[in-house]
Design a protein around this motif. Structure first.
Motif, PDB file in Angstrom:
ATOM      1  N   THR A   1       0.816  -1.221   0.000  1.00 45.37           N
ATOM      2  CA  THR A   1       0.000   0.000   0.000  1.00 45.37           C
ATOM      3  C   THR A   1       0.845   1.265   0.000  1.00 45.37           C
ATOM      4  OG1 THR A   1      -0.121   0.098   2.404  1.00 45.37           O
ATOM      5  CG2 THR A   1      -1.832  -1.156   1.272  1.00 45.37           C
ATOM      6  N   GLY A   2       2.055   1.185   0.492  1.00 44.60           N
ATOM      7  CA  GLY A   2       2.909   2.359   0.523  1.00 44.60           C
ATOM      8  C   GLY A   2       2.715   3.216   1.751  1.00 44.60           C
ATOM      9  N   ALA A   3       1.702   2.890   2.550  1.00 52.93           N
ATOM     10  CA  ALA A   3       1.495   3.640   3.798  1.00 52.93           C
ATOM     11  C   ALA A   3       2.316   2.981   4.907  1.00 52.93           C
ATOM     12  CB  ALA A   3       0.015   3.631   4.161  1.00 52.93           C
ATOM     13  N   SER A   4       2.426   3.637   6.028  1.00 51.57           N
ATOM     14  CA  SER A   4       3.198   3.045   7.115  1.00 51.57           C
ATOM     15  C   SER A   4       2.284   2.227   8.026  1.00 51.57           C
ATOM     16  CB  SER A   4       3.943   4.104   7.904  1.00 51.57           C
ATOM     17  OG  SER A   4       3.155   4.598   8.939  1.00 51.57           O
ATOM     18  N   ARG A   5       2.833   1.645   9.066  1.00 50.19           N
ATOM     19  CA  ARG A   5       2.058   0.669   9.838  1.00 50.19           C
ATOM     20  C   ARG A   5       0.833   1.257  10.507  1.00 50.19           C
ATOM     21  NH1 ARG A   5       4.897  -2.557  14.100  1.00 50.19           N
ATOM     22  NH2 ARG A   5       2.832  -3.429  14.357  1.00 50.19           N
ATOM     23  N   THR A   6       0.928   2.459  11.018  1.00 48.63           N
ATOM     24  CA  THR A   6      -0.221   3.022  11.737  1.00 48.63           C
ATOM     25  C   THR A   6      -1.455   3.146  10.841  1.00 48.63           C
ATOM     26  OG1 THR A   6       1.314   4.193  13.165  1.00 48.63           O
ATOM     27  CG2 THR A   6      -0.973   4.874  13.239  1.00 48.63           C
ATOM     28  N   PRO A   7      -1.371   3.835   9.713  1.00 50.48           N
ATOM     29  CA  PRO A   7      -2.563   3.891   8.851  1.00 50.48           C
ATOM     30  C   PRO A   7      -2.996   2.526   8.337  1.00 50.48           C
ATOM     31  CG  PRO A   7      -0.700   5.033   7.831  1.00 50.48           C
ATOM     32  CD  PRO A   7      -0.299   4.711   9.213  1.00 50.48           C
ATOM     33  N   VAL A   8      -2.035   1.630   8.093  1.00 49.26           N
ATOM     34  CA  VAL A   8      -2.404   0.285   7.650  1.00 49.26           C
ATOM     35  C   VAL A   8      -3.233  -0.414   8.712  1.00 49.26           C
ATOM     36  CG1 VAL A   8      -1.469  -2.030   7.292  1.00 49.26           C
ATOM     37  CG2 VAL A   8      -0.600  -0.133   5.953  1.00 49.26           C
ATOM     38  N   ARG A   9      -2.826  -0.277   9.945  1.00 49.16           N
ATOM     39  CA  ARG A   9      -3.565  -0.909  11.033  1.00 49.16           C
ATOM     40  C   ARG A   9      -4.977  -0.336  11.137  1.00 49.16           C
ATOM     41  NH1 ARG A   9      -1.538  -4.170  14.656  1.00 49.16           N
ATOM     42  NH2 ARG A   9      -2.828  -3.540  16.407  1.00 49.16           N
ATOM     43  N   MET A  10      -5.074   0.972  10.993  1.00 48.29           N
ATOM     44  CA  MET A  10      -6.405   1.584  11.034  1.00 48.29           C
ATOM     45  C   MET A  10      -7.276   1.044   9.909  1.00 48.29           C
ATOM     46  SD  MET A  10      -6.128   5.029  12.899  1.00 48.29           S
ATOM     47  CE  MET A  10      -6.886   6.003  11.642  1.00 48.29           C
ATOM     48  N   ALA A  11      -6.673   0.901   8.734  1.00 48.89           N
ATOM     49  CA  ALA A  11      -7.426   0.369   7.597  1.00 48.89           C
ATOM     50  C   ALA A  11      -7.870  -1.062   7.888  1.00 48.89           C
ATOM     51  CB  ALA A  11      -6.564   0.420   6.339  1.00 48.89           C
ATOM     52  N   LEU A  12      -6.989  -1.843   8.505  1.00 48.30           N
ATOM     53  CA  LEU A  12      -7.329  -3.230   8.817  1.00 48.30           C
ATOM     54  C   LEU A  12      -8.507  -3.287   9.789  1.00 48.30           C
ATOM     55  CD1 LEU A  12      -3.756  -4.805   9.150  1.00 48.30           C
ATOM     56  CD2 LEU A  12      -5.407  -5.138   7.315  1.00 48.30           C
ATOM     57  N   VAL A  13      -8.470  -2.413  10.792  1.00 47.02           N
ATOM     58  CA  VAL A  13      -9.576  -2.378  11.753  1.00 47.02           C
ATOM     59  C   VAL A  13     -10.883  -2.044  11.044  1.00 47.02           C
ATOM     60  CG1 VAL A  13     -10.538  -1.121  13.698  1.00 47.02           C
ATOM     61  CG2 VAL A  13      -8.159  -1.843  13.752  1.00 47.02           C
ATOM     62  N   ARG A  14     -10.824  -1.051  10.156  1.00 48.34           N
ATOM     63  CA  ARG A  14     -12.039  -0.661   9.424  1.00 48.34           C
ATOM     64  C   ARG A  14     -12.554  -1.822   8.577  1.00 48.34           C
ATOM     65  NH1 ARG A  14     -10.718   5.211   9.550  1.00 48.34           N
ATOM     66  NH2 ARG A  14     -12.730   5.978  10.283  1.00 48.34           N
ATOM     67  N   LEU A  15     -11.645  -2.507   7.905  1.00 49.88           N
ATOM     68  CA  LEU A  15     -12.063  -3.613   7.042  1.00 49.88           C
ATOM     69  C   LEU A  15     -12.612  -4.773   7.867  1.00 49.88           C
ATOM     70  CD1 LEU A  15      -9.149  -3.430   4.484  1.00 49.88           C
ATOM     71  CD2 LEU A  15     -11.562  -2.997   4.015  1.00 49.88           C
ATOM     72  N   GLU A  16     -12.111  -4.903   9.080  1.00 53.29           N
ATOM     73  CA  GLU A  16     -12.668  -5.940   9.939  1.00 53.29           C
ATOM     74  C   GLU A  16     -14.109  -5.580  10.308  1.00 53.29           C
ATOM     75  OE1 GLU A  16     -11.357  -6.065  13.897  1.00 53.29           O
ATOM     76  OE2 GLU A  16     -12.684  -7.734  14.361  1.00 53.29           O
ATOM     77  N   GLU A  17     -14.312  -4.322  10.684  1.00 51.40           N
ATOM     78  CA  GLU A  17     -15.661  -3.883  11.040  1.00 51.40           C
ATOM     79  C   GLU A  17     -16.589  -3.993   9.841  1.00 51.40           C
ATOM     80  OE1 GLU A  17     -16.717  -2.821  14.054  1.00 51.40           O
ATOM     81  OE2 GLU A  17     -14.769  -3.162  14.984  1.00 51.40           O
ATOM     82  N   GLU A  18     -16.003  -3.813   8.661  1.00 52.96           N
ATOM     83  CA  GLU A  18     -16.789  -3.880   7.438  1.00 52.96           C
ATOM     84  C   GLU A  18     -17.177  -5.325   7.121  1.00 52.96           C
ATOM     85  OE1 GLU A  18     -15.462  -2.328   3.239  1.00 52.96           O
ATOM     86  OE2 GLU A  18     -15.176  -0.761   4.725  1.00 52.96           O
ATOM     87  N   GLY A  19     -16.453  -6.258   7.691  1.00 52.23           N
ATOM     88  CA  GLY A  19     -16.804  -7.654   7.508  1.00 52.23           C
ATOM     89  C   GLY A  19     -15.952  -8.392   6.502  1.00 52.23           C
ATOM     90  N   LEU A  20     -14.958  -7.738   5.945  1.00 48.51           N
ATOM     91  CA  LEU A  20     -14.110  -8.390   4.948  1.00 48.51           C
ATOM     92  C   LEU A  20     -12.945  -9.127   5.598  1.00 48.51           C
ATOM     93  CD1 LEU A  20     -15.772  -7.410   2.725  1.00 48.51           C
ATOM     94  CD2 LEU A  20     -13.931  -5.977   1.892  1.00 48.51           C
ATOM     95  N   LEU A  21     -12.590  -8.720   6.792  1.00 49.04           N
ATOM     96  CA  LEU A  21     -11.509  -9.382   7.514  1.00 49.04           C
ATOM     97  C   LEU A  21     -12.052  -9.947   8.818  1.00 49.04           C
ATOM     98  CD1 LEU A  21      -8.570  -6.837   7.158  1.00 49.04           C
ATOM     99  CD2 LEU A  21      -8.994  -8.903   5.830  1.00 49.04           C
TER     100      LEU A  21
END
Lengths: 250, 250
Positions: A44-64
């Motif tokens: 993704t080119g982003a660093s770990r903090t924004p990636v983690r936030m994205a992962l949390v969002r995708l989990e809430e979204e139901g994809l992860l």
DNA sequence: TCCTCCGCTATTGTATACATAACGTATTCA
DNA sequence: TGAATACGTTATGTATACAATAGCGGAGGA
């Protein structure tokens, strides 16, 4: 450090979320597979903090799905999960249609819906429908559903419907694409269009129950056809999102 | 640096999420108020990273709202939002009941539901109901709804129902508490219990439509009574979560 | 040969430092 | 006196360093 020029206007978090969702829906990440933060950072080119936030969002979204011991994995869906999600969305859209009918909608608000309807009518006049026209149909159909949802004027309901559409194949465009492989695809589109026509009529005449019923029927049709489509997987395997469906269990 | 001993077994992220949710639901944070990360760091004891993750989760949960310029604010709900959410949950629970009825449920699976039913019957025999009994009722009622939801055996549906219960007053215990201020509270509980009885009967006899209809009626009753309860706010103001409801707009 | 235990490695969870943008305040000019 | 601009402060967005844990592999003993 190469891709620094990729659209500075959006935040790293959003960029990462979009990139990861693309990877998930395109099937480059397999269901059940553990998703590594470091790997996501690289892709993704982003660093770990924004990636983690994205992962949390995708989990809430139901994809992860969160792994108890830590980290996330790509969620796997059964055929049942998908068809339930479609029925779920249909039920919610039925409620939205009922709200719209009961609470009243001005002619001006119905205008965009009717334009959509007319545009789809135009497309369906082609027999058989061309690839371009089909692609235009997918867009217009999604637009119709979104507009209808809006008519409910109920933010919590709109939110839930959006959520229910997050799963692959559960979105209005998703299941239309899934059905495209069926030989009777065009007839299905025509029947769907008839449902659209009825729901607008019902809303106009403030017939809440009828508006709700037809949207639920619309979803039931979709479920039936998705089932059929999943039987002849031949063409469907072209759709990468199918990878998200684990071995059919029912 | 004082509170380091607060349950090391849970992660900082979860700790922060629970603490913040408590603050939101207890009303110590006012709707519309901007929520400061630094402040949250102080009150939760976690550091900024887990606090941010908790904020993202709470936003996805619907309790917070992202501010375009950055940060989060406490989401405000109209009376309409609340009643729509209850109707929404009722609709979803109706679908769950129908799934359970249509797909079949073993006698063994129905057992816990029946136990719940019996326990509530026992409590409602008291006239008027004591405070302790009422509190026990709230717990049992929530349990009944959760068990019923599970009977659908549909993970996507269960997930959505949980989501729909996130809003204050939209959860099974929430709206029961809201109604407790009404003079006819006990009669309402008795009618609700009758609904519970019917839905179990319908599921047992595999009458999907009836199971669904009664759950929706159940929700409609709840909406009506919540509306009534919000009219006489006198006692309701005791419930801190009410602070989340912004000035009634309808 | 298999099972167990120890240690290493890799990955996640947490903390914090740095950068950047927004908001508020004060000062100056019209 | 009012408005606009500039500067400073504060808060968020991002990056990275550090810590802890879980999983895996190897080695040693039964």
């Amino acid at each position: 450090m190469a891709e620094r020029d990729v659209d500075r206007s959006v935040s790293q978090t959003v960029k990462a979320q979009l990139a990861l969702r693309d990877q998930l829906l395109s099937g480059s990440l397999r269901p059940g597979e553990r998703i590594s933060e470091l790997q996501a950072v690289e892709t993704t080119g982003a660093s770990r903090t924004p990636v983690r936030m994205a992962l949390v969002r995708l989990e809430e979204e139901g994809l992860l799905e969160a792994i108890p011991s830590g980290g996330f994995m790509v969620k796997a869906f059964s055929e049942r999960d998908i068809s339930d999600s479609i029925e779920l969305r249909g039920t919610l859209e039925g409620l939205a249609a009922r709200f719209a009918a009961e609470r009243g909608v001005s002619a001006r608000e119905l205008e965009p819906l009717k334009e959509c309807l007319a545009a789809i009518d135009e497309l369906l006049r082609q027999v058989p429908i061309s690839v371009d026209a089909f692609s235009a149909y997918v867009t217009l159909n999604a637009r119709f559903h979104a507009l209808l949802t809006e008519l409910s004027r109920s933010p919590p309901l709109i939110r839930q419907i959006d959520r229910a559409s997050a799963l692959p194949f559960a979105s209005p465009s998703g299941f239309v694409m899934a059905q495209s492989a069926l030989p009777e695809a065009q007839q299905i589109l025509i029947i769907g269009q008839e449902h659209h026509r009825v729901v607008i009529d019902a809303i106009e005449n403030r017939e809440g129950a009828r508006a709700e019923a037809v949207m639920r029927e619309h979803a039931r049709l979709a479920v039936r056809n998705l089932r059929l489509a999943l039987r002849n997987r031949t063409h469907l395997d072209l759709l990468p999102a199918l990878a998200l469906i684990k071995s059919a269990t029912d």
